[in-house]
Write a protein that holds these residues in place. Structure first.
Motif, mmCIF file in Angstrom:
data_model
loop_
_atom_site.group_PDB
_atom_site.id
_atom_site.type_symbol
_atom_site.label_atom_id
_atom_site.label_comp_id
_atom_site.label_asym_id
_atom_site.label_seq_id
_atom_site.Cartn_x
_atom_site.Cartn_y
_atom_site.Cartn_z
ATOM 1 N N PHE B 131 29.804 19.672 13.566
ATOM 2 C CA PHE B 131 30.508 18.957 13.974
ATOM 3 C C PHE B 131 31.245 17.669 13.495
ATOM 4 N N SER B 132 31.237 17.653 12.245
ATOM 5 C CA SER B 132 31.769 16.531 11.062
ATOM 6 C C SER B 132 32.950 17.172 10.442
ATOM 7 N N ARG B 133 32.669 18.621 10.225
ATOM 8 C CA ARG B 133 33.746 19.422 9.793
ATOM 9 C C ARG B 133 35.408 19.020 10.900
ATOM 10 N N ILE B 134 35.011 19.635 12.475
ATOM 11 C CA ILE B 134 35.326 19.932 13.604
ATOM 12 C C ILE B 134 35.922 18.469 13.445
ATOM 13 N N LEU B 135 35.760 17.539 13.438
ATOM 14 C CA LEU B 135 36.717 16.087 13.466
ATOM 15 C C LEU B 135 37.865 15.834 11.830
ATOM 16 N N GLN B 136 36.983 16.052 10.815
ATOM 17 C CA GLN B 136 38.327 15.959 9.897
ATOM 18 C C GLN B 136 39.531 16.768 9.865
ATOM 19 N N PHE B 137 38.475 18.780 10.509
ATOM 20 C CA PHE B 137 40.218 19.221 10.845
ATOM 21 C C PHE B 137 41.099 18.352 12.205
ATOM 22 N N VAL B 138 40.435 17.947 12.928
ATOM 23 C CA VAL B 138 41.074 17.208 14.560
ATOM 24 C C VAL B 138 41.820 15.710 14.089
ATOM 25 N N GLU B 139 41.231 15.230 12.733
ATOM 26 C CA GLU B 139 41.645 14.270 12.387
ATOM 27 C C GLU B 139 42.997 13.768 11.303
ATOM 28 N N SER B 140 42.838 15.229 10.593
ATOM 29 C CA SER B 140 43.567 15.647 9.608
ATOM 30 C C SER B 140 44.998 16.197 10.127
ATOM 31 N N GLY B 141 45.207 15.884 11.157
ATOM 32 C CA GLY B 141 46.220 16.852 12.373
ATOM 33 C C GLY B 141 46.640 18.499 11.606
ATOM 34 N N VAL B 142 46.065 19.258 11.101
ATOM 35 C CA VAL B 142 46.138 20.715 10.382
ATOM 36 C C VAL B 142 46.240 21.948 11.746
ATOM 37 N N LEU B 143 45.666 21.151 13.052
ATOM 38 C CA LEU B 143 44.847 21.956 13.782
ATOM 39 C C LEU B 143 46.207 22.916 14.502
ATOM 40 N N HIS B 144 47.000 24.146 15.357
ATOM 41 C CA HIS B 144 47.880 24.549 16.176
ATOM 42 C C HIS B 144 46.945 24.739 17.231
ATOM 43 N N THR B 145 47.388 23.752 18.132
ATOM 44 C CA THR B 145 46.440 23.070 19.726
ATOM 45 C C THR B 145 46.665 24.623 20.702
ATOM 46 N N ASP B 146 47.640 25.050 20.448
ATOM 47 C CA ASP B 146 47.671 26.452 21.707
ATOM 48 C C ASP B 146 47.305 27.398 20.816
ATOM 49 N N LYS B 147 47.471 27.606 19.461
ATOM 50 C CA LYS B 147 46.497 28.344 18.587
ATOM 51 C C LYS B 147 44.841 28.288 19.057
ATOM 52 N N LEU B 148 44.241 27.229 18.910
ATOM 53 C CA LEU B 148 43.188 26.723 18.926
ATOM 54 C C LEU B 148 42.526 26.901 20.283
ATOM 55 N N ASP B 149 43.246 26.725 21.292
ATOM 56 C CA ASP B 149 42.869 26.864 22.334
ATOM 57 C C ASP B 149 42.769 27.888 22.841
ATOM 58 N N GLN B 150 43.571 29.068 22.773
ATOM 59 C CA GLN B 150 43.498 30.568 22.632
ATOM 60 C C GLN B 150 41.788 31.551 22.367
ATOM 61 N N ILE B 151 42.097 31.117 21.094
ATOM 62 C CA ILE B 151 40.590 31.146 20.303
ATOM 63 C C ILE B 151 39.572 31.240 21.154
ATOM 64 N N LEU B 152 39.415 29.618 21.770
ATOM 65 C CA LEU B 152 38.096 29.058 22.445
ATOM 66 C C LEU B 152 37.924 29.850 23.011
ATOM 67 N N SER B 153 39.369 30.163 23.917
ATOM 68 C CA SER B 153 38.942 31.237 25.223
ATOM 69 C C SER B 153 39.026 32.261 25.425
ATOM 70 N N ARG B 154 39.168 32.960 24.409
ATOM 71 C CA ARG B 154 38.502 34.242 24.334
ATOM 72 C C ARG B 154 37.887 34.654 24.024
ATOM 73 N N HIS B 155 37.113 33.096 23.410
ATOM 74 C CA HIS B 155 35.644 33.802 22.559
ATOM 75 C C HIS B 155 34.745 32.635 23.575
ATOM 76 N N GLY B 156 34.862 32.077 24.995
ATOM 77 C CA GLY B 156 34.326 31.456 25.829
ATOM 78 C C GLY B 156 33.164 30.516 25.444
ATOM 79 N N LEU B 157 35.098 29.874 24.010
ATOM 80 C CA LEU B 157 34.041 28.294 23.752
ATOM 81 C C LEU B 157 34.806 27.476 24.932
ATOM 82 N N LEU B 158 35.471 27.556 25.368
ATOM 83 C CA LEU B 158 36.438 26.560 26.244
ATOM 84 C C LEU B 158 35.246 25.042 26.716
#
Lengths: 53, 173
Positions: B131-158
């Motif tokens: 969880f700590s690492r996820i927060l680092q990723f969010v804060e860093s601004g490197v994530l592509h939101t659309d891509k992440l949403d698609q991955i989370l949706s595909r794998h039942g993690l939404l």
């Protein structure tokens, strides 16, 4: 939040950003240094004493 | 760490492992500031042994033992770094492996998981350090939101992502 604390947090954020922007090879060298330091701390007699208390 | 990466590439060249991708804290370091870690997580595709339908890490251990590398619990120490070889556990792991990106470290080609897959796997694993690492990723601004949403949706993690947001990012999102 005090002005002092705000400056401290801003400084930490800036440093994290600077480190994140380093080339991957440089960051891997830092990882190795961090790991060596952790292992040295874990092996320290002081650490072992505090664990056994 | 470069000598360790060279050995892993040689394993691939020798056919001991198929495609691989570095995940975990070392993978995250490609995108974020370095974070203390004691090992390297290498996700690998494995072929079943001839005549068997089971995937086995034995060929990896045998190959490395023959070259003098010692195993320590679930790790094999390669050129000073404990390495854990992990076959993908599910479709998310397989996708993360297939879609890893290629980069170079001192002239050595290395495959690293995408930032979005690292986040999805961290969310799925769900330990405090993940969880700590996820927060680092969010804060860093490197994530592509659309891509992440698609991955989370595909794998039942939404739903899990929603819970994570409510718990740790209230006011940030």
């Amino acid at each position: 939040m005090s002005e002092w604390m705000r400056k401290v947090l801003e400084g930490k954020r800036a440093e994290r950003k600077r480190l994140a922007a380093l080339p991957f090879s440089e960051k891997l060298k830092l990882l190795t240094q961090l790991r060596d330091r952790s292992l040295a701390i874990a092996a320290s007699p002081l650490r072992r004493q505090s664990r056994s208390r | 760490m470069t000598p360790t990466l060279k050995v892993i590439n040689q394993m691939q060249a020798d056919g001991v492992i198929g495609q691989y991708a570095i995940g975990g804290a070392v993978g995250a370091t490609f995108y974020l500031e370095p974070a203390d870690t004691l090992d390297i997580d290498v996700f690998v595709s494995l072929q079943p042994s001839p005549g068997s339908s089971f995937l086995s890490l034995t060929p990896i251990y045998d190959y490395l033992a023959a070259r003098g590398f010692k195993s320590e619990n679930e790790h094999i120490v390669i050129e000073g770094w404990p390495v854990q070889f992990l076959p993908p556990a599910d479709a998310l792991g397989e996708e993360a492996l297939a879609q890893a990106i290629e980069t170079e470290v001192e002239g050595i080609k290395v495959r690293v998981m995408s930032a979005e897959h690292l986040v999805a796997i961290a969310l799925q694993t769900g330990r405090a350090k993940d969880f700590s690492r996820i927060l680092q990723f969010v804060e860093s601004g490197v994530l592509h939101t659309d891509k992440l949403d698609q991955i989370l949706s595909r794998h039942g993690l939404l739903a899990k992502w929603e819970q994570f947001g409510q718990k740790f990012m209230r006011g940030d999102t």
